[in-house]
Design a protein around this motif. Structure first.
Motif, PDB file in Angstrom:
ATOM      1  N   VAL A 215      -1.100   6.746  -1.618  1.00 34.25           N
ATOM      2  CA  VAL A 215      -1.543   5.726  -1.725  1.00 34.25           C
ATOM      3  C   VAL A 215      -2.195   5.147  -2.974  1.00 34.25           C
ATOM      4  O   VAL A 215      -2.656   6.176  -3.916  1.00 34.25           O
ATOM      5  N   GLY A 216      -3.003   4.057  -3.179  1.00 32.38           N
ATOM      6  CA  GLY A 216      -3.296   3.779  -3.808  1.00 32.38           C
ATOM      7  C   GLY A 216      -4.864   4.053  -3.951  1.00 32.38           C
ATOM      8  O   GLY A 216      -5.224   4.164  -3.111  1.00 32.38           O
ATOM      9  N   ALA A 225      -5.796   4.312   6.286  1.00 33.11           N
ATOM     10  CA  ALA A 225      -5.851   3.678   7.547  1.00 33.11           C
ATOM     11  C   ALA A 225      -4.633   3.118   7.918  1.00 33.11           C
ATOM     12  O   ALA A 225      -3.666   3.171   8.932  1.00 33.11           O
ATOM     13  N   GLU A 226      -4.335   2.414   6.632  1.00 30.15           N
ATOM     14  CA  GLU A 226      -3.081   1.648   6.890  1.00 30.15           C
ATOM     15  C   GLU A 226      -1.161   2.799   7.178  1.00 30.15           C
ATOM     16  O   GLU A 226      -0.414   2.603   7.711  1.00 30.15           O
ATOM     17  N   VAL A 227      -1.852   4.070   6.900  1.00 28.91           N
ATOM     18  CA  VAL A 227      -0.984   5.185   7.118  1.00 28.91           C
ATOM     19  C   VAL A 227      -0.601   5.768   8.144  1.00 28.91           C
ATOM     20  O   VAL A 227      -0.378   5.675   9.018  1.00 28.91           O
ATOM     21  N   LEU A 228      -2.243   5.467   8.727  1.00 24.36           N
ATOM     22  CA  LEU A 228      -2.552   6.018  10.355  1.00 24.36           C
ATOM     23  C   LEU A 228      -1.223   5.043  11.214  1.00 24.36           C
ATOM     24  O   LEU A 228      -1.014   5.327  12.098  1.00 24.36           O
ATOM     25  N   HIS A 229      -1.492   3.860  10.788  1.00 24.69           N
ATOM     26  CA  HIS A 229      -1.177   2.763  11.562  1.00 24.69           C
ATOM     27  C   HIS A 229       0.154   2.387  11.366  1.00 24.69           C
ATOM     28  O   HIS A 229       0.665   2.660  12.794  1.00 24.69           O
ATOM     29  N   GLU A 230       0.853   3.009  10.140  1.00 26.92           N
ATOM     30  CA  GLU A 230       2.504   3.182  10.141  1.00 26.92           C
ATOM     31  C   GLU A 230       2.905   4.220  11.442  1.00 26.92           C
ATOM     32  O   GLU A 230       4.331   4.301  11.765  1.00 26.92           O
ATOM     33  N   MET A 231       2.283   5.610  11.430  1.00 23.65           N
ATOM     34  CA  MET A 231       2.275   7.073  12.312  1.00 23.65           C
ATOM     35  C   MET A 231       2.873   5.908  13.114  1.00 23.65           C
ATOM     36  O   MET A 231       2.831   6.840  14.128  1.00 23.65           O
TER      37      MET A 231
END
Length: 233
Positions: A215-216, A225-231
């Motif tokens: 991640v950046g 949080a975006e990674v978790l959302h995509e999961m």
């Protein structure tokens, strides 16, 4: 916490302490000088006391963690109660596990495993060097629980790196267990989120059967949080 320990000891030269010893050794020295860790752990507990449930859910990571409805098992090496409070505020039935006597037998609840203890069970807290050394024997009920919980699941690490010697042994357990288990369709059973990982980090984690999710480095909480959302979608 280490800086405050140095102040409570009465040492005005915190940098000198850090040059002479590691963080864990400084905390061990604090325990020796005070014969207990309570003055330090009580102070630390107060630092978290003012956070409201709304404050916790305002955290991008916590707000996404509670939405992982297919995840019923959260491990943390933190002592605070932020994860369980976020879960309960979101309507999920959270059960705290801080030792063998608190392991849940009701599979309908969400377990929050306090791997290094918490403020409500100070006798189970892992803080000083000797306490970490004792845990690294990998023979405690919590270690056996971790081994059992890993079976049949994928593991995601958030907030850890090889710079954390206190949790390196967890990576060791994961690698040792997964090396003898069938791979998932993706070829991995364990993952770690890292901000802008180097080739050095990628290679070390890959050798331990842990896949790196990059991640950046800017706005890390938002990116995780975006990674978790995509999961979950």
């Amino acid at each position: 916490m280490v800086d405050h320990a140095a102040k409570l000891i009465g040492c005005n030269e915190e940098n000198l302490l850090r040059m002479r010893g590691s963080d864990l050794q400084i905390l061990e020295y604090f325990k020796i000088m005070n014969r207990e860790l309570a003055p330090l752990t009580n102070w630390l507990s107060l630092q978290f006391a003012e956070a409201t449930d709304a404050d916790i859910l305002a955290s991008p990571i916590h707000s996404e963690l509670v939405e992982l409805d297919r995840c019923s098992l959260y491990y943390t090496t933190n002592y605070d109660d932020f994860i369980e409070r976020a879960l309960k505020r979101s309507g999920r039935n959270a059960h705290i596990v801080s030792g063998e006597h608190t392991i849940a037998h009701d599979r309908s609840v969400v377990e929050v495993v306090k791997f290094h203890g918490d403020f409500n069970n100070p006798q189970q807290m892992v803080v000083s060097e000797s306490q970490y050394m004792e845990r690294m024997r990998l023979e405690s009920p919590m270690d056996f629980k971790l081994r059992g919980d890993i079976l049949g699941r994928a593991v995601l690490f958030i907030g850890y790196s090889f710079r954390d010697p206190n949790v390196n042994y967890i990576f060791h357990i994961v690698n040792r267990l997964f090396s003898d288990l069938p791979n998932s369709p993706s070829g991995r059973r364990a993952y770690i989120v890292l901000p802008e990982p180097s080739e050095f980090e990628r290679r070390l984690f890959n050798e331990r059967n842990i896949e790196v999710i990059p991640v950046g480095a800017e706005e890390i909480s938002k990116n995780v949080a975006e990674v978790l959302h995509e999961m979950r979608i």
